[in-house]
Motif scaffolding. Structure first.
Motif, PDB file in Angstrom:
ATOM      1  N   ASN A  16      42.207  78.143 -86.698  1.00 47.66           N
ATOM      2  CA  ASN A  16      41.802  77.126 -87.661  1.00 47.66           C
ATOM      3  C   ASN A  16      42.199  77.612 -89.051  1.00 47.66           C
ATOM      4  OD1 ASN A  16      40.336  75.515 -89.519  1.00 47.66           O
ATOM      5  ND2 ASN A  16      38.845  75.011 -87.945  1.00 47.66           N
ATOM      6  N   ARG A  17      43.246  77.034 -89.622  1.00 47.42           N
ATOM      7  CA  ARG A  17      43.783  77.529 -90.890  1.00 47.42           C
ATOM      8  C   ARG A  17      42.778  77.410 -92.027  1.00 47.42           C
ATOM      9  NH1 ARG A  17      50.021  75.199 -90.865  1.00 47.42           N
ATOM     10  NH2 ARG A  17      50.681  76.285 -88.938  1.00 47.42           N
ATOM     11  N   THR A  18      42.025  76.302 -92.036  1.00 48.63           N
ATOM     12  CA  THR A  18      41.040  76.125 -93.110  1.00 48.63           C
ATOM     13  C   THR A  18      39.951  77.185 -93.029  1.00 48.63           C
ATOM     14  OG1 THR A  18      41.431  73.737 -93.118  1.00 48.63           O
ATOM     15  CG2 THR A  18      39.409  74.533 -94.162  1.00 48.63           C
ATOM     16  N   ALA A  19      39.415  77.394 -91.821  1.00 46.63           N
ATOM     17  CA  ALA A  19      38.365  78.395 -91.636  1.00 46.63           C
ATOM     18  C   ALA A  19      38.887  79.791 -91.931  1.00 46.63           C
ATOM     19  CB  ALA A  19      37.820  78.326 -90.206  1.00 46.63           C
ATOM     20  N   ALA A  20      40.112  80.082 -91.501  1.00 48.60           N
ATOM     21  CA  ALA A  20      40.691  81.400 -91.755  1.00 48.60           C
ATOM     22  C   ALA A  20      40.897  81.633 -93.248  1.00 48.60           C
ATOM     23  CB  ALA A  20      42.014  81.541 -91.008  1.00 48.60           C
ATOM     24  N   ALA A  21      41.300  80.583 -93.970  1.00 52.43           N
ATOM     25  CA  ALA A  21      41.498  80.719 -95.413  1.00 52.43           C
ATOM     26  C   ALA A  21      40.190  81.009 -96.124  1.00 52.43           C
ATOM     27  CB  ALA A  21      42.137  79.443 -95.974  1.00 52.43           C
ATOM     28  N   LEU A  22      39.124  80.301 -95.730  1.00 56.55           N
ATOM     29  CA  LEU A  22      37.819  80.535 -96.345  1.00 56.55           C
ATOM     30  C   LEU A  22      37.281  81.916 -95.995  1.00 56.55           C
ATOM     31  CD1 LEU A  22      36.007  77.095 -95.885  1.00 56.55           C
ATOM     32  CD2 LEU A  22      36.698  78.149 -98.034  1.00 56.55           C
ATOM     33  N   ALA A  23      37.535  82.360 -94.774  1.00 53.94           N
ATOM     34  CA  ALA A  23      36.971  83.631 -94.315  1.00 53.94           C
ATOM     35  C   ALA A  23      37.742  84.840 -94.809  1.00 53.94           C
ATOM     36  CB  ALA A  23      36.924  83.655 -92.781  1.00 53.94           C
ATOM     37  N   VAL A  24      39.066  84.685 -95.006  1.00 50.93           N
ATOM     38  CA  VAL A  24      39.897  85.843 -95.332  1.00 50.93           C
ATOM     39  C   VAL A  24      40.553  85.712 -96.707  1.00 50.93           C
ATOM     40  CG1 VAL A  24      41.827  87.273 -94.596  1.00 50.93           C
ATOM     41  CG2 VAL A  24      40.349  86.219 -92.874  1.00 50.93           C
ATOM     42  N   TYR A  62      28.604  83.992 -94.446  1.00 54.60           N
ATOM     43  CA  TYR A  62      27.692  82.836 -94.448  1.00 54.60           C
ATOM     44  C   TYR A  62      28.400  81.520 -94.132  1.00 54.60           C
ATOM     45  CZ  TYR A  62      24.615  79.209 -96.297  1.00 54.60           C
ATOM     46  OH  TYR A  62      23.863  78.079 -96.437  1.00 54.60           O
ATOM     47  N   VAL A  63      29.417  81.173 -94.899  1.00 58.65           N
ATOM     48  CA  VAL A  63      30.101  79.893 -94.681  1.00 58.65           C
ATOM     49  C   VAL A  63      30.806  79.873 -93.333  1.00 58.65           C
ATOM     50  CG1 VAL A  63      31.920  78.361 -95.542  1.00 58.65           C
ATOM     51  CG2 VAL A  63      30.373  79.484 -97.151  1.00 58.65           C
ATOM     52  N   THR A  64      31.430  80.991 -92.954  1.00 54.51           N
ATOM     53  CA  THR A  64      32.151  81.033 -91.682  1.00 54.51           C
ATOM     54  C   THR A  64      31.202  80.914 -90.497  1.00 54.51           C
ATOM     55  OG1 THR A  64      33.853  82.423 -92.701  1.00 54.51           O
ATOM     56  CG2 THR A  64      33.800  82.333 -90.298  1.00 54.51           C
ATOM     57  N   VAL A  65      30.069  81.600 -90.551  1.00 55.64           N
ATOM     58  CA  VAL A  65      29.084  81.493 -89.467  1.00 55.64           C
ATOM     59  C   VAL A  65      28.588  80.059 -89.336  1.00 55.64           C
ATOM     60  CG1 VAL A  65      26.720  82.101 -88.799  1.00 55.64           C
ATOM     61  CG2 VAL A  65      28.326  83.889 -89.449  1.00 55.64           C
ATOM     62  N   THR A  66      28.257  79.446 -90.465  1.00 57.19           N
ATOM     63  CA  THR A  66      27.789  78.055 -90.437  1.00 57.19           C
ATOM     64  C   THR A  66      28.840  77.130 -89.837  1.00 57.19           C
ATOM     65  OG1 THR A  66      26.448  78.431 -92.426  1.00 57.19           O
ATOM     66  CG2 THR A  66      26.909  76.149 -91.831  1.00 57.19           C
ATOM     67  N   THR A  67      30.058  77.242 -90.315  1.00 62.55           N
ATOM     68  CA  THR A  67      31.135  76.370 -89.850  1.00 62.55           C
ATOM     69  C   THR A  67      31.463  76.608 -88.381  1.00 62.55           C
ATOM     70  OG1 THR A  67      32.092  76.404 -92.076  1.00 62.55           O
ATOM     71  CG2 THR A  67      33.502  75.629 -90.287  1.00 62.55           C
ATOM     72  N   ALA A  68      31.560  77.881 -87.994  1.00 62.91           N
ATOM     73  CA  ALA A  68      31.938  78.204 -86.620  1.00 62.91           C
ATOM     74  C   ALA A  68      30.885  77.739 -85.619  1.00 62.91           C
ATOM     75  CB  ALA A  68      32.158  79.715 -86.483  1.00 62.91           C
ATOM     76  N   LEU A  69      29.613  78.025 -85.893  1.00 61.31           N
ATOM     77  CA  LEU A  69      28.562  77.622 -84.957  1.00 61.31           C
ATOM     78  C   LEU A  69      28.460  76.102 -84.869  1.00 61.31           C
ATOM     79  CD1 LEU A  69      25.657  80.162 -85.617  1.00 61.31           C
ATOM     80  CD2 LEU A  69      27.229  80.072 -83.677  1.00 61.31           C
ATOM     81  N   THR A 159      26.515  71.630 -97.043  1.00 59.54           N
ATOM     82  CA  THR A 159      25.219  72.231 -96.703  1.00 59.54           C
ATOM     83  C   THR A 159      25.136  73.707 -97.075  1.00 59.54           C
ATOM     84  OG1 THR A 159      26.002  72.679 -94.441  1.00 59.54           O
ATOM     85  CG2 THR A 159      24.822  70.604 -94.810  1.00 59.54           C
ATOM     86  N   THR A 160      26.287  74.378 -97.180  1.00 60.10           N
ATOM     87  CA  THR A 160      26.256  75.805 -97.540  1.00 60.10           C
ATOM     88  C   THR A 160      26.235  76.040 -99.049  1.00 60.10           C
ATOM     89  OG1 THR A 160      28.682  75.905 -97.430  1.00 60.10           O
ATOM     90  CG2 THR A 160      27.455  76.531 -95.443  1.00 60.10           C
TER      91      THR A 160
END
Length: 234
Positions: A16-24, A62-69, A159-160
């Motif tokens: 997931n490019r968006t999630a990876a960008a936010l996380a890394v 925080y944001v990655t855990v919320t989004t992933a779950l 929400t985050t």
């Protein structure tokens, strides 16, 4: 089992490019900017390091855990995992483990970048341990709790926002030295205070800072237990 789930979750995250960008990319880019903006100055590094750590905790954990779950719940991935031999604790640990390790690794890399850019070495490096462990634990628990009230992965950006903002603001308050006791009611203040003490700031508030981080983590864990959902929201 936990390792296998962790590897699978890491692959899903990186796809997931968006999630990876936010996380890394986002925390690394921001942390690098903060360090380079100092331009060799000798003062102000406490605030820079605090921001670097809080961006790692906030975005990467925080944001990655919320989004992933939220995403795994909505596509029934979590529900399918529960039908196997793994317990609920094993499933959650496996899903959260790569995010937690990534957050810790990123925080350590950013600390190294700051030192390479001219930041002095911490006078009390042992105080970074509760800051790192507490920051990751608090952000992870808060992410699990927030995922329970987040309908879709896209809504996680909304929400985050409140907790992320409070985390950063509280950290900046704490990194300025002595703070009033009531300021520890803001999440992140304890983390900023510990970073400030590690870099030669006053140490008389280390106890309250550790207590504040611990209490916020307990509160976030209680909220996670209350609000976390395995099934998609209606």
């Amino acid at each position: 089992m936990i390792a296998a789930l962790g590897v699978a979750e890491l692959k899903l995250l990186l796809r997931n490019r968006t999630a990876a960008a936010l996380a890394v990319l986002m925390p690394m880019a921001a942390g690098l900017y903060f360090a380079l903006a100092m331009d060799g100055e000798q003062t102000g590094w406490t605030m820079v390091v605090t921001l670097q750590l809080l961006f790692s905790f906030g975005f990467t954990v925080y944001v990655t855990v919320t989004t992933a779950l939220t995403a795994r719940r909505q596509d029934l991935y979590l529900k399918r995992l529960r039908t196997g031999a793994a317990s609920d604790v094993v499933v959650l640990t496996g899903v959260l483990l790569p995010v937690v390790l990534l957050g810790l690794a990123q925080a350590l890399v950013l600390l190294g970048i700051s030192v390479a850019a001219g930041a002095p070495l911490p006078a009390r490096p042992e105080l970074l341990v509760p800051a790192l462990v507490g920051g990751v634990a608090l952000s992870c628990a808060a992410g699990v709790a927030t995922s329970g009230v987040t309908g879709t992965a896209e809504l996680a950006q909304i929400t985050t926002a409140p907790f992320f903002f409070a985390l950063v603001v509280g950290g900046l308050f704490g990194s300025n030295g002595e703070v009033d006791p009531w300021v520890f009611l803001v999440p992140g203040t304890g983390l900023g205070t510990l970073v400030d003490a590690a870099w030669g700031g006053p140490t008389d508030q280390v106890g309250p800072a550790v207590l504040a981080v611990a209490l916020w983590t307990v509160a976030a864990t209680a909220l996670a237990t209350r609000f976390f959902r395995w099934d998609p929201r209606g």
